[in-house]
Design a protein around this motif. Sequence first.
Motif, mmCIF file in Angstrom:
data_model
loop_
_atom_site.group_PDB
_atom_site.id
_atom_site.type_symbol
_atom_site.label_atom_id
_atom_site.label_comp_id
_atom_site.label_asym_id
_atom_site.label_seq_id
_atom_site.Cartn_x
_atom_site.Cartn_y
_atom_site.Cartn_z
ATOM 1 N N GLY A 172 0.769 -1.233 0.000
ATOM 2 C CA GLY A 172 0.000 0.000 0.000
ATOM 3 C C GLY A 172 0.800 1.283 0.000
ATOM 4 N N GLY A 173 2.112 1.209 0.099
ATOM 5 C CA GLY A 173 2.924 2.418 0.082
ATOM 6 C C GLY A 173 2.971 3.038 -1.307
ATOM 7 N N GLY A 174 3.590 4.215 -1.387
ATOM 8 C CA GLY A 174 3.725 4.872 -2.669
ATOM 9 C C GLY A 174 3.944 6.364 -2.522
ATOM 10 N N LEU A 175 3.740 7.065 -3.615
ATOM 11 C CA LEU A 175 3.922 8.520 -3.656
ATOM 12 C C LEU A 175 2.562 9.195 -3.606
ATOM 13 C CD1 LEU A 175 5.730 11.024 -4.145
ATOM 14 C CD2 LEU A 175 5.444 10.593 -6.604
ATOM 15 N N VAL A 176 2.423 10.174 -2.721
ATOM 16 C CA VAL A 176 1.159 10.883 -2.575
ATOM 17 C C VAL A 176 1.446 12.351 -2.304
ATOM 18 C CG1 VAL A 176 1.030 10.363 -0.104
ATOM 19 C CG2 VAL A 176 -1.061 10.863 -1.372
ATOM 20 N N GLN A 177 0.547 13.207 -2.709
ATOM 21 C CA GLN A 177 0.708 14.642 -2.453
ATOM 22 C C GLN A 177 0.282 14.977 -1.025
ATOM 23 O OE1 GLN A 177 -1.513 16.664 -5.543
ATOM 24 N NE2 GLN A 177 0.356 16.947 -6.735
ATOM 25 N N ALA A 178 0.843 16.029 -0.509
ATOM 26 C CA ALA A 178 0.463 16.493 0.823
ATOM 27 C C ALA A 178 -1.050 16.725 0.881
ATOM 28 C CB ALA A 178 1.199 17.785 1.162
ATOM 29 N N GLY A 179 -1.633 16.274 1.974
ATOM 30 C CA GLY A 179 -3.084 16.362 2.125
ATOM 31 C C GLY A 179 -3.820 15.126 1.666
ATOM 32 N N GLY A 180 -3.102 14.252 0.994
ATOM 33 C CA GLY A 180 -3.710 13.036 0.474
ATOM 34 C C GLY A 180 -3.772 11.915 1.501
ATOM 35 N N SER A 181 -4.198 10.746 1.024
ATOM 36 C CA SER A 181 -4.385 9.589 1.900
ATOM 37 C C SER A 181 -3.725 8.352 1.313
ATOM 38 C CB SER A 181 -5.871 9.304 2.100
ATOM 39 O OG SER A 181 -6.527 10.391 2.733
ATOM 40 N N VAL A 182 -3.323 7.480 2.215
ATOM 41 C CA VAL A 182 -2.754 6.185 1.845
ATOM 42 C C VAL A 182 -3.234 5.165 2.876
ATOM 43 C CG1 VAL A 182 -0.630 4.838 1.755
ATOM 44 C CG2 VAL A 182 -0.714 7.049 0.644
ATOM 45 N N ARG A 183 -3.483 3.951 2.411
ATOM 46 C CA ARG A 183 -3.859 2.868 3.320
ATOM 47 C C ARG A 183 -2.817 1.756 3.209
ATOM 48 N NH1 ARG A 183 -8.318 0.795 6.066
ATOM 49 N NH2 ARG A 183 -8.656 -1.460 5.970
ATOM 50 N N LEU A 184 -2.184 1.465 4.334
ATOM 51 C CA LEU A 184 -1.206 0.388 4.387
ATOM 52 C C LEU A 184 -1.857 -0.872 4.943
ATOM 53 C CD1 LEU A 184 1.921 2.228 5.871
ATOM 54 C CD2 LEU A 184 1.212 2.003 3.476
ATOM 55 N N SER A 185 -1.398 -2.008 4.451
ATOM 56 C CA SER A 185 -1.866 -3.290 4.963
ATOM 57 C C SER A 185 -0.673 -4.193 5.254
ATOM 58 C CB SER A 185 -2.788 -3.967 3.952
ATOM 59 O OG SER A 185 -3.969 -3.214 3.746
ATOM 60 N N CYS A 186 -0.882 -5.091 6.190
ATOM 61 C CA CYS A 186 0.158 -6.047 6.563
ATOM 62 C C CYS A 186 -0.521 -7.375 6.855
ATOM 63 C CB CYS A 186 0.917 -5.548 7.784
ATOM 64 S SG CYS A 186 2.066 -6.738 8.520
ATOM 65 N N VAL A 187 -0.052 -8.419 6.206
ATOM 66 C CA VAL A 187 -0.605 -9.750 6.422
ATOM 67 C C VAL A 187 0.462 -10.641 7.033
ATOM 68 C CG1 VAL A 187 -1.667 -11.757 5.353
ATOM 69 C CG2 VAL A 187 -2.164 -9.473 4.470
ATOM 70 N N ALA A 188 0.109 -11.255 8.142
ATOM 71 C CA ALA A 188 1.007 -12.206 8.806
ATOM 72 C C ALA A 188 0.576 -13.615 8.430
ATOM 73 C CB ALA A 188 0.949 -12.029 10.314
ATOM 74 N N SER A 189 1.545 -14.416 8.010
ATOM 75 C CA SER A 189 1.222 -15.781 7.602
ATOM 76 C C SER A 189 2.282 -16.741 8.121
ATOM 77 C CB SER A 189 1.129 -15.871 6.083
ATOM 78 O OG SER A 189 2.361 -15.547 5.480
ATOM 79 N N GLY A 190 1.921 -18.010 8.176
ATOM 80 C CA GLY A 190 2.861 -19.024 8.633
ATOM 81 C C GLY A 190 2.361 -19.731 9.880
ATOM 82 N N LYS A 191 3.322 -20.271 10.647
ATOM 83 C CA LYS A 191 2.986 -21.081 11.816
ATOM 84 C C LYS A 191 2.737 -20.184 13.032
ATOM 85 C CE LYS A 191 5.597 -24.983 9.989
ATOM 86 N NZ LYS A 191 4.382 -25.743 9.597
ATOM 87 N N ILE A 192 1.542 -19.622 13.089
ATOM 88 C CA ILE A 192 1.155 -18.664 14.117
ATOM 89 C C ILE A 192 0.049 -19.229 14.986
ATOM 90 C CG2 ILE A 192 0.222 -16.360 14.563
ATOM 91 C CD1 ILE A 192 1.298 -15.546 11.782
#
Length: 121
Positions: free
Chosen positions: A8-28
């Motif tokens: 979800g990262g990237g380049l955005v102008q000031a005042g804008g929005s970004v949504r980051l996501s993180c997925v955990a996988s494996g032997k949890i």
Amino acid sequence: QVQLVESGGGLVQAGGSVRLSCVASGKIASINFMGWYRRAPGRQRNVVASIRDDGSVNYADSVKGRFTISRDNANNTLHLQMNSLKPEDTAVYYCRADLQSSEDGIWYASWGQGTQVTVSS
């Protein structure tokens, strides 16, 4: 083996929005603490926001009112909604999960590889 993958990262102008996501996988077996950290150029990595399995959240003063952290426990997923972005929010953002291995029951902190967020003025 456990893997945390951010997106979800990237380049955005000031005042804008970004949504980051993180997925955990494996032997949890379980995850209690999850958090987003960031490292700006030339600075150390600092916590941005965190959330526990009981839903309690904490935010760095610099992002209060602009960022919202959330998690989906059923899918071991963490999100960070970032609004009203400022150039000083530019950093590599890392996901962290304090989790228990389903293999040996040991608790440890696992980190993602990071995703770049750049806010232009």
